[in-house]
Design an enzyme around this catalytic site. Structure first.
Site, PDB file in Angstrom:
ATOM      1  N   ASP A 122       0.857  -1.191   0.000  1.00 53.36           N
ATOM      2  CA  ASP A 122       0.000   0.000   0.000  1.00 53.36           C
ATOM      3  C   ASP A 122       0.887   1.233   0.000  1.00 53.36           C
ATOM      4  O   ASP A 122       1.929   1.272   0.647  1.00 53.36           O
ATOM      5  CB  ASP A 122      -0.976  -0.007   1.178  1.00 53.36           C
ATOM      6  CG  ASP A 122      -0.311  -0.155   2.526  1.00 53.36           C
ATOM      7  OD1 ASP A 122      -0.075   0.865   3.183  1.00 53.36           O
ATOM      8  OD2 ASP A 122      -0.048  -1.309   2.939  1.00 53.36           O
ATOM      9  N   GLU A 136      -7.514   5.367  12.232  1.00 51.04           N
ATOM     10  CA  GLU A 136      -6.652   5.109  13.380  1.00 51.04           C
ATOM     11  C   GLU A 136      -6.326   6.394  14.145  1.00 51.04           C
ATOM     12  O   GLU A 136      -5.563   6.379  15.097  1.00 51.04           O
ATOM     13  CB  GLU A 136      -5.357   4.420  12.929  1.00 51.04           C
ATOM     14  CG  GLU A 136      -4.625   5.145  11.809  1.00 51.04           C
ATOM     15  CD  GLU A 136      -3.449   4.351  11.267  1.00 51.04           C
ATOM     16  OE1 GLU A 136      -2.655   3.855  12.072  1.00 51.04           O
ATOM     17  OE2 GLU A 136      -3.340   4.246  10.035  1.00 51.04           O
TER      18      GLU A 136
END
Length: 323
Positions: free
Chosen positions: A7, A96
Site C-alpha cells: 500500500d 486510526e
C-alpha cells in the site's frame, strides 16, 4: 492462496510500478485522500501508473472525522474522487486517528463511514486496523472484512470481533524495487477482490445535510489551543473566535472551551503515522519530518520526550495550525 501486494501514498514519492510488478507484487492499495476534502497529491499518478503496469488496484481513505455526520461527508469525498476509476479490490477505511474519542464515538464514526461508502458504491468496504485497536471494534463494524496490521510472523486468530482477516499488512519496512523509500507490505486473500472490476458513479454533491456539532472541552494541564485544534481537526483561529479569546496564548487548566465540529471545514493538513525504530529520538524525527519536538509531544500526548521506545507509533502533522 494470498497475493503479494503493498500500500502506497504520497510518502513513497514517484514509483516505478512496472518494476514493482516485476518484483512479484501484483496488488496495490493506493491512498485516495484524507479528512474533509484532501486528495493525496500522488493519487492520480499512482493510479494511472499502477493500471498501466497491470496491477490489481484498491483505494483506501484516511478518516479524521470527529462526528458521524462528518464521517459521512468524508465518505462522500472518498467516493467522489474514486468515481469512474476501475478497481479490483474493496475500498478500505483507515481510521486510526482515535485520540480524544470515546469507544462509543469511534464506533459511531466508523459505522457511519463504512455504511455511507457501501450505500454510495453498492459494494462492502474493508476495515484497516492495527491489531491493538481491534479490541475497540464491535458489530456492525466487524461484519465488514478486516485488513489487519500485525508485524509478527503469524496473526493470532480469532482477532477479537473477527473470526479471521481478509488482508494482512505484515511489514512497514519493506524494500521493493521501483520504490526509493520503505513501504508497507501486504498479503491479500480472495475476499479482498470484487467479483468483477468495479467503476462506481460520482455521487450527488448535496447527498448529505451539513450539521455542526458542539462539544465542551475541559482544558487540561499542558494543553495549548494548537494542541486542542489538532485534536479536533479545527484551527486555533476558529476556537479563539467561538470562545471570544483575545489572546490565544493564554488559556488555563479547568477552563471550558466550546469546540465546534464542522462537517465542512478546512483540513488539518496531511498526517502520517510512523513507527519508532531503535536509536530514534524525537529531535531526529522532528528534523526529518519538518516539525518540532514540542509539536510531537503535544500531538501524541507524550509525558516525557526522553521516554519513547522502538515499535511505538507516532502521529506526525505536516502542517501544524497557526493563527
Amino acid at each position: 492462496m494470498a497475493k503479494k501486494g503493498l500500500d502506497v501514498s504520497q510518502w513513497q514519492g514517484n514509483i516505478n510500478f512496472q518494476r514493482v510488478k516485476d518484483a512479484g507484487y501484483s496488488v496495490v492499495y493506493i491512498k485516495a485522500g484524507e479528512g474533509s476534502n484532501t486528495t493525496d497529491p500522488f493519487f492520480e499518478q499512482n493510479y494511472k501508473k499502477a493500471k498501466r503496469a497491470g496491477m490489481e488496484v484498491g483505494f483506501y481513505y484516511y478518516v479524521t472525522a470527529r462526528s458521524a455526520s462528518q464521517a459521512r461527508h468524508q465518505a462522500h469525498h472518498f467516493v467522489k474522487i474514486t468515481a469512474k476509476k476501475e478497481y479490483e479490490c474493496r475500498l478500505a477505511m483507515d481510521f486510526e486517528d482515535l485520540i480524544g474519542l470515546s469507544q462509543r464515538e469511534i464506533r459511531e464514526i466508523g459505522t457511519a463511514f463504512l455504511r455511507s461508502v457501501e450505500d454510495l458504491t453498492g459494494t462492502k468496504p474493508m476495515v484497516y486496523s492495527d491489531y491493538s485497536n481491534t479490541t475497540i471494534w464491535k458489530r456492525p463494524i466487524t461484519d465488514y472484512s478486516l485488513w489487519i496490521a500485525y508485524y509478527n510472523r503469524r496473526v493470532p486468530e480469532p482477532i477479537n470481533g473477527w473470526r479471521t482477516y481478509t488482508a494482512w499488512q505484515y511489514s512497514d519496512e519493506g524494500r521493493v524495487s521501483g520504490i526509493s523509500t520503505r513501504v508497507d507490505l501486504d498479503q491479500f486473500r480472495s475476499d479482498t477482490f470484487l467479483k468483477k472490476r468495479n467503476k462506481h458513479k460520482r455521487p450527488k454533491a448535496d447527498l448529505y445535510a451539513y450539521h455542526n456539532r458542539k462539544i465542551i472541552y475541559n482544558v487540561k494541564k499542558g494543553d495549548t489551543l494548537a494542541s486542542i485544534a489538532r485534536l479536533y481537526h479545527t484551527s486555533v483561529a476558529a476556537i479563539a473566535k467561538d470562545n471570544d479569546i483575545a489572546n490565544p496564548n493564554k488559556i488555563y487548566m479547568g477552563e471550558k472551551l466550546k469546540i465546534v465540529i464542522r462537517d465542512k471545514q478546512r483540513d488539518e493538513g496531511r498526517n502520517r503515522f510512523i513507527k519508532i525504530r531503535k536509536g530514534d529520538t524525537l529531535f531526529q524525527l522532528a528534523k526529518k519530518y519538518n516539525t518540532s519536538v514540542s509539536a510531537l509531544v503535544e500531538e501524541n500526548h507524550i509525558l516525557s520526550p526522553d521516554l519513547i521506545f522502538p515499535g511505538q507509533r507516532l502521529k506526525i502533522s505536516k502542517s501544524p495550525f497557526v493563527l
